[in-house]
Design a protein around this motif. Structure first.
Motif, PDB file in Angstrom:
ATOM      1  N   ALA A 103       0.983  -1.313  -0.110  1.00 60.45           N
ATOM      2  CA  ALA A 103       0.001   0.050  -0.104  1.00 60.45           C
ATOM      3  C   ALA A 103       0.784   1.173   0.098  1.00 60.45           C
ATOM      4  CB  ALA A 103      -0.990  -0.100   1.219  1.00 60.45           C
ATOM      5  N   GLU A 104       2.036   1.294   0.901  1.00 62.70           N
ATOM      6  CA  GLU A 104       2.785   2.450   0.708  1.00 62.70           C
ATOM      7  C   GLU A 104       3.503   2.535  -0.513  1.00 62.70           C
ATOM      8  OE1 GLU A 104       4.336   2.159   5.537  1.00 62.70           O
ATOM      9  OE2 GLU A 104       5.407   1.469   3.896  1.00 62.70           O
ATOM     10  N   GLY A 105       3.495   1.620  -1.471  1.00 57.97           N
ATOM     11  CA  GLY A 105       4.214   1.724  -2.520  1.00 57.97           C
ATOM     12  C   GLY A 105       3.112   2.380  -3.599  1.00 57.97           C
ATOM     13  N   TYR A 106       1.968   2.441  -3.376  1.00 58.51           N
ATOM     14  CA  TYR A 106       0.908   2.968  -4.208  1.00 58.51           C
ATOM     15  C   TYR A 106       0.008   4.163  -3.857  1.00 58.51           C
ATOM     16  CZ  TYR A 106       1.724  -1.094  -7.359  1.00 58.51           C
ATOM     17  OH  TYR A 106       2.429  -2.341  -8.086  1.00 58.51           O
ATOM     18  N   GLN A 107       0.769   5.326  -3.874  1.00 56.54           N
ATOM     19  CA  GLN A 107       0.295   6.472  -3.243  1.00 56.54           C
ATOM     20  C   GLN A 107      -1.149   6.872  -4.333  1.00 56.54           C
ATOM     21  OE1 GLN A 107       2.385   9.760  -1.826  1.00 56.54           O
ATOM     22  NE2 GLN A 107       4.274   8.630  -1.666  1.00 56.54           N
ATOM     23  N   ASP A 108      -2.094   7.455  -3.710  1.00 60.74           N
ATOM     24  CA  ASP A 108      -3.386   7.767  -4.398  1.00 60.74           C
ATOM     25  C   ASP A 108      -4.117   6.815  -4.761  1.00 60.74           C
ATOM     26  OD1 ASP A 108      -2.390  10.576  -4.170  1.00 60.74           O
ATOM     27  OD2 ASP A 108      -1.223  10.364  -5.812  1.00 60.74           O
ATOM     28  N   SER A 109      -4.070   5.419  -4.145  1.00 61.37           N
ATOM     29  CA  SER A 109      -4.789   4.355  -4.591  1.00 61.37           C
ATOM     30  C   SER A 109      -5.935   4.196  -3.666  1.00 61.37           C
ATOM     31  CB  SER A 109      -3.987   3.061  -4.428  1.00 61.37           C
ATOM     32  OG  SER A 109      -3.449   2.965  -3.320  1.00 61.37           O
ATOM     33  N   ALA A 110      -6.608   3.082  -3.706  1.00 61.60           N
ATOM     34  CA  ALA A 110      -7.517   2.811  -2.456  1.00 61.60           C
ATOM     35  C   ALA A 110      -7.610   1.397  -2.484  1.00 61.60           C
ATOM     36  CB  ALA A 110      -8.931   3.546  -2.832  1.00 61.60           C
ATOM     37  N   THR A 111      -8.079   1.042  -1.135  1.00 59.94           N
ATOM     38  CA  THR A 111      -8.034  -0.501  -0.964  1.00 59.94           C
ATOM     39  C   THR A 111      -9.518  -1.178  -1.103  1.00 59.94           C
ATOM     40  OG1 THR A 111      -8.349  -0.272   1.461  1.00 59.94           O
ATOM     41  CG2 THR A 111      -6.200  -0.189   0.525  1.00 59.94           C
ATOM     42  N   MET A 112      -9.838  -2.320  -1.680  1.00 57.74           N
ATOM     43  CA  MET A 112     -10.996  -2.743  -1.542  1.00 57.74           C
ATOM     44  C   MET A 112     -11.516  -3.225  -0.164  1.00 57.74           C
ATOM     45  SD  MET A 112     -13.870  -3.215  -2.903  1.00 57.74           S
ATOM     46  CE  MET A 112     -13.498  -2.219  -4.301  1.00 57.74           C
ATOM     47  N   GLY A 113     -12.151  -2.534   0.544  1.00 61.30           N
ATOM     48  CA  GLY A 113     -12.433  -3.037   1.905  1.00 61.30           C
ATOM     49  C   GLY A 113     -11.347  -2.627   2.835  1.00 61.30           C
ATOM     50  N   PRO A 114     -11.233  -2.432   4.185  1.00 61.71           N
ATOM     51  CA  PRO A 114     -10.137  -2.266   4.924  1.00 61.71           C
ATOM     52  C   PRO A 114      -9.049  -3.100   4.606  1.00 61.71           C
ATOM     53  CG  PRO A 114     -12.374  -2.046   6.086  1.00 61.71           C
ATOM     54  CD  PRO A 114     -12.584  -2.770   4.905  1.00 61.71           C
ATOM     55  N   LEU A 115      -7.926  -2.432   4.425  1.00 52.99           N
ATOM     56  CA  LEU A 115      -6.756  -3.287   4.256  1.00 52.99           C
ATOM     57  C   LEU A 115      -6.391  -4.375   5.204  1.00 52.99           C
ATOM     58  CD1 LEU A 115      -4.285  -3.828   1.808  1.00 52.99           C
ATOM     59  CD2 LEU A 115      -3.057  -2.064   3.603  1.00 52.99           C
ATOM     60  N   ILE A 116      -6.502  -4.022   6.445  1.00 50.98           N
ATOM     61  CA  ILE A 116      -6.262  -4.744   7.542  1.00 50.98           C
ATOM     62  C   ILE A 116      -7.228  -4.427   8.734  1.00 50.98           C
ATOM     63  CG2 ILE A 116      -3.898  -5.057   7.133  1.00 50.98           C
ATOM     64  CD1 ILE A 116      -3.418  -3.007   9.462  1.00 50.98           C
ATOM     65  N   LEU A 165      -2.018   5.320   6.613  1.00 51.33           N
ATOM     66  CA  LEU A 165      -2.028   5.060   5.075  1.00 51.33           C
ATOM     67  C   LEU A 165      -2.585   6.180   4.532  1.00 51.33           C
ATOM     68  CD1 LEU A 165      -2.371   1.224   4.973  1.00 51.33           C
ATOM     69  CD2 LEU A 165      -0.338   2.717   4.692  1.00 51.33           C
ATOM     70  N   LYS A 166      -3.746   6.751   4.926  1.00 50.63           N
ATOM     71  CA  LYS A 166      -4.559   7.692   4.428  1.00 50.63           C
ATOM     72  C   LYS A 166      -3.839   9.057   4.465  1.00 50.63           C
ATOM     73  CE  LYS A 166      -8.029  10.136   2.392  1.00 50.63           C
ATOM     74  NZ  LYS A 166      -8.280   9.863   1.131  1.00 50.63           N
ATOM     75  N   ASN A 167      -3.563   9.370   5.723  1.00 49.41           N
ATOM     76  CA  ASN A 167      -2.823  10.712   5.872  1.00 49.41           C
ATOM     77  C   ASN A 167      -1.352  10.880   5.299  1.00 49.41           C
ATOM     78  OD1 ASN A 167      -4.936  11.518   7.623  1.00 49.41           O
ATOM     79  ND2 ASN A 167      -3.989  10.711   9.313  1.00 49.41           N
ATOM     80  N   ASP A 168      -0.510   9.785   5.280  1.00 51.82           N
ATOM     81  CA  ASP A 168       0.603   9.747   4.751  1.00 51.82           C
ATOM     82  C   ASP A 168       0.916   9.382   3.553  1.00 51.82           C
ATOM     83  OD1 ASP A 168       1.156  10.313   7.203  1.00 51.82           O
ATOM     84  OD2 ASP A 168       2.375   8.568   7.782  1.00 51.82           O
ATOM     85  N   TYR A 169      -0.139   8.539   2.810  1.00 50.02           N
ATOM     86  CA  TYR A 169       0.168   8.171   1.442  1.00 50.02           C
ATOM     87  C   TYR A 169      -1.210   8.184   0.683  1.00 50.02           C
ATOM     88  CZ  TYR A 169       4.249   5.703   3.352  1.00 50.02           C
ATOM     89  OH  TYR A 169       5.569   5.466   3.947  1.00 50.02           O
TER      90      TYR A 169
END
Length: 277
Positions: free
Chosen positions: A22-35, A44-48
């Protein structure tokens, strides 16, 4: 206040891998909560700028979509690819394995038994790989098998990766007594074993146990349950803000463990706060 950490706790391999992805794909989104840890999802939202999709309809062509560690149902993955989205699969390899087992064994005409929580995203995803959904059965206890009717006289069984091995053994024994052929796959991951064993041992030696992790995390709730067996003063918190100083009155040694989705920075904040008492 003295603090002792369990010999094994916190992030498992699958969670570390997913966060790194996830940290390697800024401005992306996860399908459902990642963890299952809202604090880490917020980071992850604030930093990436990694957002969150709750529905497939939210996804647009060319969006970058990261599949959660728990995986998603087979048809959802197929529909994502049909939307021409860029799909990055962060499903834990220990979750991918039971998905493929269910697919393979159901194609060989085995009835399927999954030991797990029916509403858990991992189980929903794994179940979706069965050829005949009416013959994929999810159970939580051996007693649940009394209500199950199998299509075939051959049964294959797997477990949700974070479940208790002792209960799984009871379910397996029940199946063996009542069916001609039973294929057993031990899909409970090693990290779960290690964290549970370490929590069990530490809870016998301390005055109070603090379990850190998401309230909706299956493996964290399991850790809390295990700690309560030996230490009645066991508490489940998500972060240091939920600590209550009254818990520590007349206590001298506090044990700490953490779920597989709990980052080190949250654990350290809890330790720092407890040591002030």
């Amino acid at each position: 206040m003295k603090v002792r950490l369990a010999s094994s706790y916190g992030f498992c391999f699958g969670v570390k891998r997913a966060i790194k992805i996830a940290e390697g794909y800024q401005d992306s989104a996860t399908m459902g909560p990642l963890i299952h840890n809202q604090n880490e999802i917020d980071r992850l939202k604030n930093d990436y700028n990694v957002g969150l999709y709750n529905n497939l309809t939210d996804v647009k062509p060319d969006d970058t979509v990261i599949i959660r560690t728990h995986g998603i149902p087979k048809d959802d993955l197929k529909n994502l690819r049909q939307k021409d989205a860029k799909v990055i699969n962060a499903t834990c390899p220990f979750v991918t394995t039971p998905q493929q087992i269910v697919k393979k064994m159901s194609e060989k005409d085995y009835s399927i038994v999954i030991f797990g929580d029916e509403e858990h995203p991992e189980v929903k995803g794994v179940k979706s790989y069965g050829k005949n959904q009416d013959d994929v059965h999810v159970v939580l206890t051996p007693k649940d098998l009394d209500k199950v009717s199998f299509k075939y006289d051959k049964v294959a069984t797997i477990a949700q990766t974070t479940k208790k091995k002792e209960v799984y053994l009871e379910i397996v024994n029940n199946l063996i007594l009542k069916n001609k052929e039973v294929r057993v796959f031990n899909t409970i991951c090693d990290a779960t074993f290690e964290n549970q064993d370490a929590a069990r041992e530490l809870s016998k030696e301390v005055d109070i146990m603090v379990v850190i992790g998401g309230k909706n995390s299956s493996n964290t709730k399991q850790l809390h349950s295990i700690c309560l067996e030996s230490c009645k003063n066991s508490y489940l918190i998500e972060n240091s803000s939920e600590l209550d100083s009254s818990w520590f009155k007349n206590k001298t040694l506090c044990g700490i463990t953490a779920g597989a989705s709990t980052p080190d920075w949250i654990i350290q904040q809890v330790v720092n706060e407890i040591e002030k008492y």
